[in-house]
Design a protein around this motif. Structure first.
Motif, PDB file in Angstrom:
ATOM      1  N   ASP A  15       1.346  -0.912  -0.365  1.00  0.00           N
ATOM      2  CA  ASP A  15       0.334   0.261   0.007  1.00  0.00           C
ATOM      3  C   ASP A  15       1.090   1.730  -0.067  1.00  0.00           C
ATOM      4  O   ASP A  15       0.170   2.047  -0.031  1.00  0.00           O
ATOM      5  N   LEU A  16       2.564   1.034  -0.465  1.00  0.00           N
ATOM      6  CA  LEU A  16       2.757   2.409   0.064  1.00  0.00           C
ATOM      7  C   LEU A  16       2.745   3.181  -1.919  1.00  0.00           C
ATOM      8  O   LEU A  16       2.517   4.726  -1.118  1.00  0.00           O
ATOM      9  N   GLY A  17       2.432   2.236  -2.767  1.00  0.00           N
ATOM     10  CA  GLY A  17       2.575   3.223  -3.815  1.00  0.00           C
ATOM     11  C   GLY A  17       3.314   4.353  -3.816  1.00  0.00           C
ATOM     12  O   GLY A  17       4.380   4.461  -3.313  1.00  0.00           O
ATOM     13  N   PRO A  18       2.945   5.188  -5.256  1.00  0.00           N
ATOM     14  CA  PRO A  18       4.038   5.788  -5.449  1.00  0.00           C
ATOM     15  C   PRO A  18       4.590   6.725  -4.129  1.00  0.00           C
ATOM     16  O   PRO A  18       4.199   7.454  -3.498  1.00  0.00           O
ATOM     17  N   THR A  19       5.818   6.693  -4.079  1.00  0.00           N
ATOM     18  CA  THR A  19       6.862   6.850  -3.066  1.00  0.00           C
ATOM     19  C   THR A  19       7.940   8.080  -3.396  1.00  0.00           C
ATOM     20  O   THR A  19       8.443   7.911  -4.134  1.00  0.00           O
ATOM     21  N   LEU A  20       8.089   9.127  -2.422  1.00  0.00           N
ATOM     22  CA  LEU A  20       8.698  10.306  -2.619  1.00  0.00           C
ATOM     23  C   LEU A  20      10.049   9.692  -1.697  1.00  0.00           C
ATOM     24  O   LEU A  20       9.614   9.587  -0.265  1.00  0.00           O
ATOM     25  N   ILE A  21      11.218   9.260  -1.440  1.00  0.00           N
ATOM     26  CA  ILE A  21      11.891   8.804  -0.775  1.00  0.00           C
ATOM     27  C   ILE A  21      12.984   9.852   0.485  1.00  0.00           C
ATOM     28  O   ILE A  21      13.050   9.176   1.716  1.00  0.00           O
ATOM     29  N   HIS A  22      12.639  11.233  -0.439  1.00  0.00           N
ATOM     30  CA  HIS A  22      13.584  12.241   1.197  1.00  0.00           C
ATOM     31  C   HIS A  22      12.807  13.218   0.954  1.00  0.00           C
ATOM     32  O   HIS A  22      13.414  14.013   0.154  1.00  0.00           O
ATOM     33  N   GLU A  23      12.544  13.626   1.343  1.00  0.00           N
ATOM     34  CA  GLU A  23      11.089  14.575   1.543  1.00  0.00           C
ATOM     35  C   GLU A  23      11.083  15.365   3.158  1.00  0.00           C
ATOM     36  O   GLU A  23      10.623  14.157   4.042  1.00  0.00           O
ATOM     37  N   HIS A  24      11.492  16.743   3.651  1.00  0.00           N
ATOM     38  CA  HIS A  24      10.684  17.110   5.007  1.00  0.00           C
ATOM     39  C   HIS A  24       9.515  18.131   5.100  1.00  0.00           C
ATOM     40  O   HIS A  24       9.759  18.639   4.463  1.00  0.00           O
ATOM     41  N   LEU A  25       8.498  17.318   6.093  1.00  0.00           N
ATOM     42  CA  LEU A  25       7.710  18.418   6.171  1.00  0.00           C
ATOM     43  C   LEU A  25       7.922  19.639   6.618  1.00  0.00           C
ATOM     44  O   LEU A  25       7.212  20.720   7.299  1.00  0.00           O
ATOM     45  N   ARG A  26       8.896  19.408   7.935  1.00  0.00           N
ATOM     46  CA  ARG A  26       9.839  20.504   8.677  1.00  0.00           C
ATOM     47  C   ARG A  26      10.940  20.418   8.844  1.00  0.00           C
ATOM     48  O   ARG A  26      11.644  19.803   9.903  1.00  0.00           O
ATOM     49  N   THR A  27      11.386  22.119   8.838  1.00  0.00           N
ATOM     50  CA  THR A  27      12.915  21.476   9.295  1.00  0.00           C
ATOM     51  C   THR A  27      13.244  23.149  10.327  1.00  0.00           C
ATOM     52  O   THR A  27      13.845  23.683   9.742  1.00  0.00           O
ATOM     53  N   ARG A  28      14.067  22.658  11.595  1.00  0.00           N
ATOM     54  CA  ARG A  28      14.356  23.623  12.493  1.00  0.00           C
ATOM     55  C   ARG A  28      15.633  23.272  13.308  1.00  0.00           C
ATOM     56  O   ARG A  28      15.400  21.937  13.286  1.00  0.00           O
ATOM     57  N   GLY A 256      20.846   0.906 -16.842  1.00  0.00           N
ATOM     58  CA  GLY A 256      20.460  -0.352 -16.302  1.00  0.00           C
ATOM     59  C   GLY A 256      20.200  -0.352 -15.130  1.00  0.00           C
ATOM     60  O   GLY A 256      19.847  -1.272 -14.285  1.00  0.00           O
ATOM     61  N   TYR A 257      20.335   0.771 -13.962  1.00  0.00           N
ATOM     62  CA  TYR A 257      19.961   0.913 -12.954  1.00  0.00           C
ATOM     63  C   TYR A 257      18.636   1.510 -12.600  1.00  0.00           C
ATOM     64  O   TYR A 257      18.126   1.336 -10.991  1.00  0.00           O
ATOM     65  N   ALA A 258      17.506   1.390 -12.751  1.00  0.00           N
ATOM     66  CA  ALA A 258      16.336   1.305 -12.978  1.00  0.00           C
ATOM     67  C   ALA A 258      15.940   0.874 -10.812  1.00  0.00           C
ATOM     68  O   ALA A 258      15.369   1.220 -10.089  1.00  0.00           O
ATOM     69  N   ASP A 259      16.206  -0.275 -10.728  1.00  0.00           N
ATOM     70  CA  ASP A 259      16.104  -1.074 -10.028  1.00  0.00           C
ATOM     71  C   ASP A 259      16.962  -0.698  -8.476  1.00  0.00           C
ATOM     72  O   ASP A 259      17.347  -1.828  -7.588  1.00  0.00           O
ATOM     73  N   ARG A 260      17.981   0.230  -8.513  1.00  0.00           N
ATOM     74  CA  ARG A 260      18.361   0.805  -7.706  1.00  0.00           C
ATOM     75  C   ARG A 260      18.236   1.305  -7.221  1.00  0.00           C
ATOM     76  O   ARG A 260      19.346   2.433  -6.178  1.00  0.00           O
ATOM     77  N   MET A 261      18.017   3.208  -8.239  1.00  0.00           N
ATOM     78  CA  MET A 261      17.896   4.334  -7.300  1.00  0.00           C
ATOM     79  C   MET A 261      16.191   4.898  -6.537  1.00  0.00           C
ATOM     80  O   MET A 261      15.335   3.981  -7.214  1.00  0.00           O
ATOM     81  N   PHE A 262      17.132   6.132  -6.537  1.00  0.00           N
ATOM     82  CA  PHE A 262      15.586   6.646  -5.699  1.00  0.00           C
ATOM     83  C   PHE A 262      15.458   7.788  -6.309  1.00  0.00           C
ATOM     84  O   PHE A 262      16.715   8.549  -6.237  1.00  0.00           O
ATOM     85  N   LEU A 263      14.329   8.527  -7.037  1.00  0.00           N
ATOM     86  CA  LEU A 263      14.348   9.943  -7.180  1.00  0.00           C
ATOM     87  C   LEU A 263      13.282  11.267  -6.091  1.00  0.00           C
ATOM     88  O   LEU A 263      12.372  10.542  -5.703  1.00  0.00           O
TER      89      LEU A 263
END
Ligand SMILES: [Zn+2]
Length: 328
Positions: A15-28, A256-263
């Motif tokens: 159920d994860l679905g389309p996932t952004l692997i590195h985003e911050h909802l607040r940084t302080r 051929g590295y699609a299965d090794r990387m995150f955007l």
């Protein structure tokens, strides 16, 4: 199928679905905020500091924007020293429906507080394990992964201790690792070496910010270890311009590295590190451009589709890899 922890409880990995692997909802800066709660306030658009309370509204707006673009989940690597506040994150998730995987760990390039200077890697690992097994900050919300960092100072004594603590917590709990790295300082290989020395499986290791370089030899050296890589700072022009990030992504897809990387973008809905005027200058100087949670679904993916990325490659990068890393 395995389950993944989110700020609103565990979910099935499917159920994860389309996932952004590195985003911050607040940084302080949590210590400054704790001592001077009104410091850094200003009412402006992200990525600016905001008035107390408004940061929640901005995070909700950004989460909704991501959802509208088809994103279902983010991994939020807001660890210690980035202002981790899991109740805040849970509130944003509850209000919007965006699934958020929280972390444990420490974001530092060298500095450690006395508490951690005077404890060893095993004692620090116990803190992480508590977040993973019991819950974060007195809640029942459990961490889904462990964060650490190495940057310009390199893998100093303190950074090595944190990495060993992270590795031991991973080995004991099975939680995956996200390691902020700095290709320009060649930190990646040494970080991975420490993890492997401690017995971490390569499939649990994600080297964040590997996409800050166009050096494919460096990137392939990281990939050869079996670790994942993050092309995860789209919009942060000061480290690498957008077009060069895209070229690197295309080259890696061709190899051929699609299965090794995150955007992802490493965006911060709000950040209090700089006075708003400084951030304005950075934006004006072109050092950050479209640096938001929206940039990957809104700009990166459409361009890549146009230049030949297949549906399968996209699904692999944006859905399957998150499942594989989080449940490795
Ligand atoms: Zn980050």
């Amino acid at each position: 199928m395995a389950r993944v922890e989110t700020v609103n409880g565990p979910i099935e990995a499917e159920d994860l679905g389309p996932t952004l692997i590195h985003e911050h909802l607040r940084t302080r800066d949590e210590a400054v905020h704790e001592q001077w709660p009104s410091a850094g306030s200003a009412k402006e658009d992200p990525p600016h500091a905001v008035a107390p309370g408004d940061d929640f509204d901005v995070a909700v707006r950004e989460a909704n924007a991501a959802l509208a673009l088809g994103v279902k989940t983010i991994c939020d690597p807001t660890a210690m020293f980035l202002g981790r506040d899991v109740r805040f994150t849970q509130g944003v998730s509850e209000q919007t429906g965006l699934q958020v995987v929280p972390c444990t760990g420490i974001y530092t390039y060298d500095h450690l507080p006395q508490f951690l200077l005077n404890r060893d890697a095993d004692q620090i690992a116990d803190l992480f394990i508590g977040d993973i097994e019991q819950g974060i900050q007195g809640t029942e919300i459990k961490a889904g992964f462990i964060k650490c960092a190495a940057d310009e100072p390199g893998v100093t004594e303190n950074i090595e201790k944190v990495h060993r603590a992270v590795a031991r917590a991973s080995v004991r709990t099975g939680a995956p690792i996200m390691a902020h790295s700095r290709p320009a300082s060649n930190t990646g290989p040494r970080q991975i070496e420490i993890f492997l020395e401690e017995g971490v499986e390569p499939a649990k290791i994600q080297m964040a910010h590997t996409g800050d370089t166009t050096d494919l030899d460096y990137i392939e050296r990281i990939l050869e270890t079996g670790a994942w890589i993050g092309i995860d700072r789209y919009g942060l022009e000061l480290y690498l311009p957008f077009e060069e990030r895209q070229e690197t992504t295309r080259a890696l897809l061709d190899r051929g590295y699609a299965d090794r990387m995150f955007l992802s973008a490493d965006s911060c809905a709000t950040i209090d590190y700089f006075p708003p005027s400084t951030i304005e200058q950075l934006v004006q100087a072109g050092l950050a451009k479209n640096w938001t949670i929206r940039i990957v679904p809104d700009r990166v993916l459409p361009e890549l589709r146009e230049s030949g990325m297949t549906e399968e490659q996209e699904r692999t990068m944006m859905v399957d890899n998150a499942v594989a890393w989080l449940t490795a």
